[in-house]
Motif scaffolding. Structure first.
Motif, short mmCIF file in Angstrom:
data_model
loop_
_atom_site.label_atom_id
_atom_site.label_comp_id
_atom_site.label_asym_id
_atom_site.label_seq_id
_atom_site.Cartn_x
_atom_site.Cartn_y
_atom_site.Cartn_z
N GLU A 135 0.98 -1.12 0.15
CA GLU A 135 -0.05 0.21 0.08
C GLU A 135 0.71 1.23 0.24
N SER A 136 1.52 1.19 1.03
CA SER A 136 2.81 2.01 0.56
C SER A 136 4.00 1.93 1.60
N LEU A 137 5.48 2.21 0.95
CA LEU A 137 6.30 2.61 1.35
C LEU A 137 6.95 2.93 2.08
N THR A 138 6.61 4.56 1.84
CA THR A 138 6.64 5.79 1.82
C THR A 138 7.52 5.78 3.14
N ASP A 139 8.98 5.76 3.65
CA ASP A 139 9.52 6.13 4.52
C ASP A 139 9.62 4.76 5.07
N THR A 140 9.84 4.04 4.75
CA THR A 140 10.21 2.54 5.08
C THR A 140 11.07 1.48 5.01
N VAL A 141 11.59 0.91 5.78
CA VAL A 141 13.19 0.54 5.81
C VAL A 141 13.36 -0.82 4.91
N VAL A 142 13.31 -0.59 3.51
CA VAL A 142 12.68 -1.68 2.75
C VAL A 142 14.89 -2.83 2.99
N VAL A 143 14.53 -4.50 2.54
CA VAL A 143 15.73 -5.46 3.24
C VAL A 143 14.79 -6.08 1.52
N LEU A 144 15.73 -6.00 1.10
CA LEU A 144 15.57 -7.52 -0.25
C LEU A 144 16.12 -8.44 0.44
N VAL A 145 15.43 -9.40 0.02
CA VAL A 145 16.71 -10.99 0.77
C VAL A 145 16.73 -12.06 -0.87
N GLU A 163 18.43 -1.73 1.31
CA GLU A 163 19.09 -2.59 1.10
C GLU A 163 19.12 -4.66 0.79
N ILE A 164 20.33 -4.71 0.87
CA ILE A 164 21.01 -6.50 0.43
C ILE A 164 20.40 -6.79 1.38
N ALA A 165 20.25 -8.13 1.85
CA ALA A 165 20.74 -8.97 2.11
C ALA A 165 20.79 -10.53 1.39
N THR A 166 22.37 -10.90 1.49
CA THR A 166 22.07 -12.40 0.86
C THR A 166 22.45 -13.52 2.17
N LEU A 167 22.46 -14.58 1.56
CA LEU A 167 23.50 -15.94 2.13
C LEU A 167 24.59 -15.80 1.92
N VAL A 168 25.17 -16.14 0.34
CA VAL A 168 26.16 -16.07 -0.04
C VAL A 168 26.47 -15.43 -1.02
N ASP A 169 27.61 -14.61 -0.76
CA ASP A 169 28.14 -13.34 -1.85
C ASP A 169 29.08 -14.26 -3.22
N ARG A 170 28.74 -14.24 -4.27
CA ARG A 170 30.28 -14.99 -5.00
C ARG A 170 31.10 -14.05 -5.36
N HIS A 171 31.37 -12.74 -5.15
CA HIS A 171 32.42 -11.93 -6.39
C HIS A 171 32.37 -12.22 -7.85
N HIS A 172 30.81 -11.99 -8.88
CA HIS A 172 31.16 -12.20 -9.56
C HIS A 172 30.53 -10.31 -10.51
#
Length: 169
Positions: free
Chosen positions: A88-98, A124-133
């Motif tokens: 509905e609204s994400l205004t002024d909300t922190v969103v973490v993409l996973v 922001e972004i959260a990931t379990l494994v970062d492969r660096h490519h």
């Protein structure tokens, strides 16, 4: 697919420890917030978002909402990206993409565009494994495990009861 201890890089206990650590990091960076949205990329990213939500609810007073992000990973422009529930609204909300694995950044780059017009306070972004490519200008804010691999190697994350682990293939 054959999963063995020879190619296991993170077992159940290690993954759950990484999730707990990431949850604490998310809370530390966002302790002044009242509301936080965890947007998990279907399928494993959403499962990880659910596990992060459980941990955040244990350690913080944050109101945590889950959102599922579905997109066609190989042809993202030819198919619609869906957010469930529709915000509905994400205004002024922190969103973490996973997501489970950050490889080239393509999936997350296309996912980010769905949030650019939502007036989020922070993305922001959260990931379990970062492969660096990296081929796209995407980097994780929160990383469970950082692993340099060759481009021919793959990381497969399994989050079902039978094969709960991360495997180098």
């Amino acid at each position: 697919m054959v999963y063995t201890t020879d190619n296991l890089i993170l077992d159940r206990q290690a993954i759950l420890q990484k999730i707990t650590r990431i949850a604490y990091e998310i809370y530390e960076r966002n302790f002044e917030e009242e509301r936080l949205v965890l947007a998990g990329v279907y399928e494993n990213g959403y499962i990880l978002a659910q596990l992060l939500e459980q941990e955040l609810k244990k350690i913080s007073p944050l109101t945590v909402e889950l959102m599922e992000v579905r997109l066609h990973k190989t042809q993202p422009l030819q198919h619609e990206l869906n957010l469930t529930p529709s915000p509905e609204s994400l205004t002024d909300t922190v969103v973490v993409l996973v997501d489970d694995v950050l490889n080239t950044g393509k999936t997350l780059a296309y996912t980010v565009r769905a949030f650019l017009d939502k007036d989020c306070k922070k993305l922001e972004i959260a990931t379990l494994v970062d492969r660096h490519h990296p081929l796209y200008p995407i980097s994780a804010t929160y990383t469970g495990y950082s692993l340099a691999t060759t481009i021919k190697e793959h990381i497969k994350v399994e989050l079902d009861e039978e094969n709960f682990g991360a495997y180098l293939m």
